[in-house]
Motif scaffolding. Sequence first.
Motif, mmCIF file in Angstrom:
data_model
loop_
_atom_site.group_PDB
_atom_site.id
_atom_site.type_symbol
_atom_site.label_atom_id
_atom_site.label_comp_id
_atom_site.label_asym_id
_atom_site.label_seq_id
_atom_site.Cartn_x
_atom_site.Cartn_y
_atom_site.Cartn_z
ATOM 1 N N HIS A 112 1.329 -4.990 3.170
ATOM 2 C CA HIS A 112 1.080 -6.390 3.505
ATOM 3 C C HIS A 112 1.595 -6.746 4.901
ATOM 4 C CE1 HIS A 112 -0.854 -8.212 -0.027
ATOM 5 N NE2 HIS A 112 -0.356 -7.147 -0.652
ATOM 6 N N GLU A 113 2.590 -6.031 5.363
ATOM 7 C CA GLU A 113 3.006 -6.207 6.760
ATOM 8 C C GLU A 113 1.870 -5.784 7.691
ATOM 9 O OE1 GLU A 113 6.437 -4.606 9.886
ATOM 10 O OE2 GLU A 113 6.576 -4.131 7.744
ATOM 11 N N HIS A 126 4.259 -1.992 -1.250
ATOM 12 C CA HIS A 126 3.626 -3.316 -1.224
ATOM 13 C C HIS A 126 3.979 -4.054 0.069
ATOM 14 C CE1 HIS A 126 1.935 -7.011 -2.962
ATOM 15 N NE2 HIS A 126 2.946 -7.620 -2.346
ATOM 16 N N GLU A 127 5.249 -4.032 0.438
ATOM 17 C CA GLU A 127 5.677 -4.752 1.634
ATOM 18 C C GLU A 127 5.102 -4.111 2.895
ATOM 19 O OE1 GLU A 127 6.987 -7.388 4.198
ATOM 20 O OE2 GLU A 127 6.983 -7.610 2.014
ATOM 21 N N ARG A 164 -2.046 -5.642 -5.030
ATOM 22 C CA ARG A 164 -0.724 -5.207 -5.447
ATOM 23 C C ARG A 164 -0.632 -3.684 -5.326
ATOM 24 N NH1 ARG A 164 2.872 -8.837 -5.256
ATOM 25 N NH2 ARG A 164 4.159 -7.407 -6.505
ATOM 26 N N GLU A 171 7.529 -1.666 -4.591
ATOM 27 C CA GLU A 171 7.824 -2.814 -3.738
ATOM 28 C C GLU A 171 7.809 -2.409 -2.261
ATOM 29 O OE1 GLU A 171 8.207 -6.662 -2.869
ATOM 30 O OE2 GLU A 171 7.981 -5.819 -4.893
ATOM 31 N N GLU A 172 8.326 -1.198 -1.998
ATOM 32 C CA GLU A 172 8.353 -0.713 -0.613
ATOM 33 C C GLU A 172 6.945 -0.552 -0.058
ATOM 34 O OE1 GLU A 172 10.605 2.814 1.902
ATOM 35 O OE2 GLU A 172 10.076 3.158 -0.193
#
Length: 586
Positions: free
Chosen positions: A103-104, A99-100, A92, A96-97
């Motif tokens: 994970h991308e 995190h994305e 984590r 959010e930005e």
Amino acid sequence: MSDPSPSQTMWGFQHHFRISLDSAADRALDQIGAILSPDAFLVGFPSDGVDPAEVRLEAREGLARRFTAADFAEVSIDAKRRYEESPVHDLRFPSEEMHEARHEYFRDTARAAAVEAAMQQAPAGQGRTFFVGQSAPVGDFEVHPVLSVDSENIDALPRLETSSIDGVPLTVSLAHGIISELLRTATHALLAAKPPRTISPLEDDVPTDAIRRSANHLVFSTAMIAGETLAKGLFDSFEALASTAYEGRAGAGSVILASDGHPHVDVAVRLRVPISVRERLQFRKLLEISGPDLSLLVDGTTIYGLGGVSPEYDGSTEDVFRFSIIEQGIWMMSHHGSPLLRVANGHPQLPRPRMSPSLFVDSMRRVFASVSDDNIRSIWRLAQTAVGQSKGTMLVVTTAAAQEAKRLAPQALAIEPQTIDSALLRSLTKIDGAVLLTPDGTCHAVGVILDGIATGVGDPGRGARYNSAVRYTAASSAPCLIVIVSEDGMIDVHPELAPRVRPEDVEQALYDLETIGGAEDVNLESFYAARERLRVFAFYLSESQCNRANQVVARVEQQRFQQTGMRLAVVPFAPDPRMNESFFSA
């Protein structure tokens, strides 16, 4: 999956882009002496993800036809599995930005690994090792750059066994690092230019930059293994150490890279205040103290003493490395006696392999037609003895040794002709200069300073000893072979004779060029690849074979000019006056 066609097109310049990546890999690996026969690919996946099985492939003609859609059918499923099973899946991040984005990247890395596995396992991938870079969006596709190399040859290169530290990937060899750097460059080019046409607007700089960055990170990787994470300037420190003179003297000595307190490093002298490796003059001054049995000890950022590696170190932990300053501007990195990197005047290279006895025997027989096996063994034993010396030397083997001893008398110590054994050679080579011998092992002079004409054939990366051998053999009218033993224990001979080849292999390469060039619709990429394969045999071509090759090249270049209006400068094939039947094997 068929040959690239409108249905296979991802963007208009994909063919040119792949060729630029292929060319950069070929040039970079050739510059370091790695014969890996690289091939470049581009593998694209639809950006919308509607049909993940629709994979597009850009490859050299012939390779594209051998890969099929079935080879890539499971890539998306495999990539999803790899991502979900990876420890990074549950990480984590603060926003959010972020995190994305992270994970991308993880998903993309998983897909790159899945593409690598799919191409490796495909029938078309047998005998090849594949490396896949991060993807970049181009039009409607996410495109991965790919490089493949010959598996047997890359597996034979010297490398580190430790590939990562705490999840951080390391550069395990100069060649592996170059491939990674080129793939990174290709990904950046795919991201930067719209539409991307080549991997760089300055393509000539790409191989050199990739080699330099790879060598830098390879040295940093050894420091990481030794426990130091802040040693990013270590490569530059060794460059300065090797190139800086001390009171007019060229540098020579050794440095051991290991953590302070390593159980298998014996500290003979400890500095009260460690000195930074960036302190160039202090580093160079301390190098004067080092010798065969006493090395400078560094931890990656500081010099903490002098000492050596204990005999108990067996290399299994791979965390003690030796850096040898061989002569002005030349240094080498090794682990447990195995060379990993050689840098000559700023140019990183693969370490030169030690000369095999069989190659030495072949060279002696080809230069001296009547030499006996006993004579060859005698010269080889002397060369092996010279390797054990603390400094390099040269054995000049010539049928004109007696005359040369007289001619060179002002710059040599002539002796009464006598055969010498290993014990005597060890004493005679304590003074500077070469040893002058006849092919039967009779010594005529020691401390010989060679003369000769400047030929323009030397190699600035090989040092003064090698280049003086080149000049001397060029001026010699008698059969002559010089055994060059360098400070790093390598044995070379000059002249460097081209290896023996089968005449039918030469003819086959010429036939392939004529066949491809004689087609009604010539595929230029296949033709130029065939021309480069023939260039490998250029030394062995007869005058008539050169004429045949030049005729087909001229015909194809004329067709190209008529179609494109562009004419390329082409170096014609020409017979080499040194070529004779001795270069052909039975």
